[in-house]
Scaffold this active site. Structure first.
Site, PDB file in Angstrom:
ATOM      1  N   ASP A 200       6.872 -12.855 -15.046  1.00  0.00           N
ATOM      2  CA  ASP A 200       5.944 -13.297 -15.829  1.00  0.00           C
ATOM      3  C   ASP A 200       6.088 -12.782 -17.342  1.00  0.00           C
ATOM      4  O   ASP A 200       6.060 -13.389 -18.217  1.00  0.00           O
ATOM      5  CB  ASP A 200       4.241 -13.409 -15.397  1.00  0.00           C
ATOM      6  CG  ASP A 200       4.082 -12.095 -14.904  1.00  0.00           C
ATOM      7  OD1 ASP A 200       5.021 -11.289 -14.331  1.00  0.00           O
ATOM      8  OD2 ASP A 200       2.950 -11.695 -14.753  1.00  0.00           O
ATOM      9  N   THR A 226      11.294 -13.426  -9.632  1.00  0.00           N
ATOM     10  CA  THR A 226      10.641 -12.319  -8.806  1.00  0.00           C
ATOM     11  C   THR A 226      10.363 -12.606  -7.513  1.00  0.00           C
ATOM     12  O   THR A 226      10.184 -13.590  -7.257  1.00  0.00           O
ATOM     13  CB  THR A 226       9.273 -12.027  -9.656  1.00  0.00           C
ATOM     14  OG1 THR A 226       8.490 -10.994  -8.727  1.00  0.00           O
ATOM     15  CG2 THR A 226       8.331 -13.267  -9.777  1.00  0.00           C
ATOM     16  N   ASP A 228       7.981 -11.688  -5.861  1.00  0.00           N
ATOM     17  CA  ASP A 228       6.584 -11.975  -5.619  1.00  0.00           C
ATOM     18  C   ASP A 228       6.194 -13.325  -5.278  1.00  0.00           C
ATOM     19  O   ASP A 228       5.344 -13.703  -5.191  1.00  0.00           O
ATOM     20  CB  ASP A 228       5.747 -11.390  -6.660  1.00  0.00           C
ATOM     21  CG  ASP A 228       5.859  -9.701  -6.610  1.00  0.00           C
ATOM     22  OD1 ASP A 228       6.643  -9.182  -5.945  1.00  0.00           O
ATOM     23  OD2 ASP A 228       5.262  -9.246  -7.948  1.00  0.00           O
ATOM     24  N   TYR A 272       1.152   0.986  19.952  1.00  0.00           N
ATOM     25  CA  TYR A 272       0.850   1.069  18.621  1.00  0.00           C
ATOM     26  C   TYR A 272       0.177  -0.120  17.721  1.00  0.00           C
ATOM     27  O   TYR A 272       0.656  -1.300  18.231  1.00  0.00           O
ATOM     28  CB  TYR A 272       2.008   1.460  17.844  1.00  0.00           C
ATOM     29  CG  TYR A 272       2.678   2.866  17.945  1.00  0.00           C
ATOM     30  CD1 TYR A 272       1.888   3.946  17.871  1.00  0.00           C
ATOM     31  CD2 TYR A 272       3.872   2.948  18.666  1.00  0.00           C
ATOM     32  CE1 TYR A 272       2.261   5.140  18.027  1.00  0.00           C
ATOM     33  CE2 TYR A 272       4.486   4.320  18.778  1.00  0.00           C
ATOM     34  CZ  TYR A 272       3.687   5.296  18.730  1.00  0.00           C
ATOM     35  OH  TYR A 272       4.308   6.446  18.913  1.00  0.00           O
ATOM     36  N   MET A 279       5.355  -6.177  -0.246  1.00  0.00           N
ATOM     37  CA  MET A 279       5.315  -6.080  -1.690  1.00  0.00           C
ATOM     38  C   MET A 279       4.739  -7.453  -2.104  1.00  0.00           C
ATOM     39  O   MET A 279       4.497  -8.487  -1.395  1.00  0.00           O
ATOM     40  CB  MET A 279       6.623  -6.090  -2.392  1.00  0.00           C
ATOM     41  CG  MET A 279       7.039  -4.640  -3.029  1.00  0.00           C
ATOM     42  SD  MET A 279       8.572  -4.792  -3.965  1.00  0.00           S
ATOM     43  CE  MET A 279       8.748  -3.023  -4.232  1.00  0.00           C
ATOM     44  N   ARG A 281       2.974  -7.634  -6.270  1.00  0.00           N
ATOM     45  CA  ARG A 281       2.177  -6.734  -6.998  1.00  0.00           C
ATOM     46  C   ARG A 281       0.485  -7.265  -6.966  1.00  0.00           C
ATOM     47  O   ARG A 281      -0.417  -6.542  -6.713  1.00  0.00           O
ATOM     48  CB  ARG A 281       2.633  -6.695  -8.269  1.00  0.00           C
ATOM     49  CG  ARG A 281       2.208  -5.433  -9.221  1.00  0.00           C
ATOM     50  CD  ARG A 281       2.248  -5.890 -10.622  1.00  0.00           C
ATOM     51  NE  ARG A 281       3.381  -6.193 -11.121  1.00  0.00           N
ATOM     52  CZ  ARG A 281       4.496  -5.342 -11.438  1.00  0.00           C
ATOM     53  NH1 ARG A 281       4.004  -4.219 -11.462  1.00  0.00           N
ATOM     54  NH2 ARG A 281       5.531  -5.702 -11.718  1.00  0.00           N
TER      55      ARG A 281
HETATM   56  P1  FBP Z   1       8.977  -8.058 -10.946  1.00  0.00           P
HETATM   57  O1  FBP Z   1       7.797  -8.835 -10.922  1.00  0.00           O
HETATM   58  O2  FBP Z   1       9.667  -7.425 -12.077  1.00  0.00           O
HETATM   59  O3  FBP Z   1       9.993  -9.109 -10.372  1.00  0.00           O
HETATM   60  O4  FBP Z   1       8.718  -7.021  -9.850  1.00  0.00           O
HETATM   61  C1  FBP Z   1       8.039  -7.198  -8.573  1.00  0.00           C
HETATM   62  C2  FBP Z   1       8.018  -5.960  -7.698  1.00  0.00           C
HETATM   63  O5  FBP Z   1       8.773  -6.082  -6.739  1.00  0.00           O
HETATM   64  C3  FBP Z   1       6.614  -5.799  -6.990  1.00  0.00           C
HETATM   65  O6  FBP Z   1       6.513  -6.599  -5.756  1.00  0.00           O
HETATM   66  C4  FBP Z   1       6.256  -4.388  -7.020  1.00  0.00           C
HETATM   67  O7  FBP Z   1       4.927  -4.103  -7.051  1.00  0.00           O
HETATM   68  C5  FBP Z   1       7.117  -3.785  -8.123  1.00  0.00           C
HETATM   69  O8  FBP Z   1       8.036  -4.897  -8.459  1.00  0.00           O
HETATM   70  C6  FBP Z   1       7.565  -2.737  -7.884  1.00  0.00           C
HETATM   71  O9  FBP Z   1       7.863  -2.119  -9.202  1.00  0.00           O
HETATM   72  P2  FBP Z   1       9.009  -0.769  -9.362  1.00  0.00           P
HETATM   73  O10 FBP Z   1      10.491  -1.305  -9.097  1.00  0.00           O
HETATM   74  O11 FBP Z   1       8.727  -0.285 -10.689  1.00  0.00           O
HETATM   75  O12 FBP Z   1       8.792   0.465  -8.400  1.00  0.00           O
END
Ligand code: FBP
Length: 700
Positions: A200, A226, A228, A272, A279, A281
């Site tokens: 984005d 991404t 994400d 466990y 991931m 974000r």
């Molecule tokens: P992008 O949005 O740039 O594709 O990155 C997403 C991501 O993979 C997230 O899932 C994660 O929070 C972040 O990158 C991690 O960032 P970094 O590589 O800076 O540790």
């Protein structure tokens, strides 16, 4: 000792078998490099053309109108195939071009195929066309660090994961100086077009660069990348234009494979609970897809928690005829209670183990944490602006940062001022563990985003879960259910009558029950003896019969966890076929847009959620997707992220299967085995399950 003499090491290393098995080139790599992704029908024609499609409407942000006047009127563009073009158009289409491409942000599987598609299309249109790849992300543009893409580079990286060919970076082109430097580089390289492969924020950069270089005739095209999965585009009427960003499917499949293996392991050694942070974000798309792929016992979806209503408070307020706003939204306390509830229920049916999936960005949806994040963003941004310095360099230690916050809180009290940080904020903040305070105060990334991947979200949540489980254990609620036949066998073998002791020991003794739960009052050996004495089963001076003691010990739970983080591993995975095909066609789309004069468009494939035969390459106007968002404490114009829609079919399916997958009943687990990513063969589903399900909405 074997009679065979081994070869001297030098000869051994030259042995063909040793060379074969130690070579970097293995069969999988050969097959991947040889694979030619199929192309959408429009790309089977010698040429392509663009057609504005006004059917798709957007609600345009006023600020976007102001800041992006040259590109705000762009429309969605359909790409059509053409056997031939009129001479002037053909000349334009085939003119010699220089095109720059850059990877921006985190890696995502499939990036190399965007380059491969663009390269192949560009060379097909004119073998003299040149593609330059900028190194190390946007910094490569600012510093004019680029390499020319060649046949051999494309062949080396085709269908392979990572962004290894060019590397990547997270620099934001957010100042006039950086804009000017970018333009200078484009001019130096005599670029006709710049392609930004990013998320984005990077597509936001693309729009601003397109606006800035409009007069110079330098086109800028974005590509939705991404893992994400939070670049999903719908128009104002809900028509899906881009169902998912590239890289999502691969990352989700890689996480799902690893998590499914944990499901198998934990249901084998039954001791466990595996806590798997995945991931994403902010948005929980990856967690949702992992849930569908694995049927893990519990999957938290941030967007769902944001809708949480505390029913008890809600009902109480309703009776009193008032609105209790604190009943809306989830707190960490509620969240930990929900998780404990699942753990306790599974234990009652004999399963004191399982798998929990937690999205990395979940804290964004927890009210109290979200408020802290927003407040701290504003405080840090304001400090940097007022002092023209950097908060983190001025206060390198946690203690220094906390002291600064304390000062703000004192000021607000002394002057009775309205302040962003008051004494209540300070008290609440001091109540949270130190590692979490550090996490919340940590430096934001270059785009001003909170760096969730650096916060030990799982540790925060599971710390609360452990505490509450201890309370439940002391209350006699968190106990392991005892299997009916095991109980009967143990007592009978020890010469005791199960039917006599059953009602004394268990709160649910009934021959038909599959699992028996020890009475809540029996929380220790002492209480066990007391109960038996009270019930007349033994005398005060007797010892507890061994079979009964064995059953008691079996019922005692220990909450043992293993914590895992799935992110960088899946992000670096080699792409699934879906991502290989998707990205190669995105590369072809990029060239079509450029060759037909488009700018500030995002290359996309419509109908990704459907069969490949229905895929339609399009251009989406980036400026129309922008809105105002808080970044570094200020409102900025950015591309809108898409989060999980709790009304979507995919979420509703997961929600309704939650109890089944929790398997908190005398039944088998309901795990699904997605298996590893399979590049060859036909056994892997050909697109994300989330997409398959959401597509049903359109056709039902
Ligand atoms: P992008 O949005 O740039 O594709 O990155 C997403 C991501 O993979 C997230 O899932 C994660 O929070 C972040 O990158 C991690 O960032 P970094 O590589 O800076 O540790």
């Amino acid at each position: 000792m074997s009679g065979k003499e081994s070869l001297p090491l030098e000869d051994l290393l030259k042995h063909p078998e040793v060379q074969k098995v130690t070579s970097n080139i293995n069969q999988e790599l050969v097959e991947r490099r040889e694979y030619a992704p199929p192309v959408c029908k429009v790309f089977t024609y010698p040429y392509s053309a663009l057609k504005d499609n006004s059917k798709f409407r957007f609600v345009i942000d006023n600020e976007a109108k102001k800041q992006l006047p040259n590109i705000i009127d762009n429309k969605v563009q359909n790409i059509t195939g053409a056997e031939d073009l009129e001479e002037s158009l053909k000349e334009k289409y085939c003119k010699k071009r220089n095109i720059g491409i850059v990877f921006s942000g985190g890696p995502a599987p499939g990036g190399h195929n965007v380059i491969a598609g663009l390269y192949d299309a560009a060379k097909k249109a004119n073998p003299e066309n040149k593609i330059y790849g900028f190194l190390l992300g946007p910094d490569g543009i600012l510093e004019n660090e680029a390499i020319e893409i060649t046949d051999s580079l494309v062949d080396k990286y085709k269908n392979l994961g990572g962004f290894t060919m060019l590397k990547t970076g997270r620099t934001k082109t957010d100042t006039k100086e950086k804009m000017a430097l970018s333009k200078e580089t484009c001019k130096k390289l005599n670029l006709d077009a710049l392609v930004i492969v990013g998320g984005d924020d990077s597509n936001t950069n693309a729009a601003f660069l397109a606006q800035d270089m409009f007069e110079d005739g330098i086109q800028v095209i974005g590509v939705p990348k991404t893992i994400d999965g939070d670049i999903q585009v719908k128009d104002a009427d809900g028509n899906i234009l881009c169902a998912i960003s590239f890289g999502f499917h691969t990352a989700a499949r890689a996480f799902a494979n690893a998590i499914s293996n944990l499901c198998t392991d934990c249901s084998s050694d039954v001791k466990y609970w595996h806590i798997c942070k995945v991931m994403g974000r902010v948005a929980s798309h990856l967690a949702l897809e992992v849930a569908l792929q694995t049927h893990a016992n519990m999957t938290l979806i941030g967007e769902d928690l944001a809708d949480y209503i505390d029913k008890r408070r809600f009902e109480k307020a309703k009776k009193e005829g008032i609105t209790d706003y604190s009943a809306y939204g989830i707190t960490l306390r509620h969240l930990s209670r929900m998780i404990c509830d699942g753990i306790v229920k599974r234990a009652a049916s004999g399963k004191n183990y399982g798998v929990i999936v937690i999205p990395e960005g979940i804290l964004e949806f927890v009210d109290e944490i979200q408020i802290f994040i927003v407040k701290l963003n504003a405080i840090i941004a304001e400090y940097n602006q007022t002092h023209d310095t950097d908060f983190h360099s001025d206060f390198p230690l946690l203690e220094d940062k906390l002291e600064y916050l304390r000062r703000l809180a004192r000021l607000s009290r002394e002057d009775n001022l309205f302040s962003i940080w008051n004494t209540r904020d300070d008290d609440l903040f001091n109540d949270i563990p130190e590692f979490f305070q550090e996490g919340l105060l940590m430096e934001r990334d270059s785009h001003g985003n909170f760096q969730f991947s650096l916060v030990e979200t799982d540790k925060v949540i599971m710390g609360l879960v452990k505490n509450y489980l201890n309370i439940l254990k002391e209350k006699g609620i968190y106990k392991l259910g005892i299997d009916n036949s095991y109980y009967r066998k143990t007592l009978s073998t020890g010469g005791l009558d199960p039917d006599y002791f059953g009602p004394i020991l268990f709160k649910n003794y009934d021959k038909e029950e599959e699992f028996f739960l020890l009475k809540e009052s029996i929380i220790s050996k002492k209480m066990l003896k007391q109960t038996m004495v009270n019930e007349g089963a033994i005398q005060k001076n007797d010892i507890i019969p061994a079979p009964v003691e064995k059953i008691y010990k079996k019922s005692v739970t220990k909450f043992k966890t293993q914590v895992h983080f799935y992110g960088y591993d899946g992000r670096g995975s080699d792409p699934t076929r879906f991502d290989c095909i998707y990205t190669y066609n995105l590369g072809l789309t990029v060239f079509s847009l450029i060759a037909n004069g488009a700018t500030s468009q995002m290359a996309a494939i419509k109908n990704l959620e459907m069969d490949f035969s229905r895929w339609e390459p399009i251009g989406i106007p980036i400026a129309s997707l922008m809105h105002l968002e808080e970044r570094k404490g200020k409102l900025s114009l950015v591309l809108e992220k898409s989060v999980v829609d709790v009304n979507s079919i995919s979420f509703q399916v997961v929600k309704s299967l939650r109890d089944k997958w929790l398997a908190a009943a005398p039944c088998e687990n309901n795990y699904r085995r997605p298996g590893p990513i399979r590049f060859t063969g036909k056994s892997e589903e050909d697109r994300p399950i989330t997409l398959v399900l959401n597509a049903l909405a359109k056709h039902s």
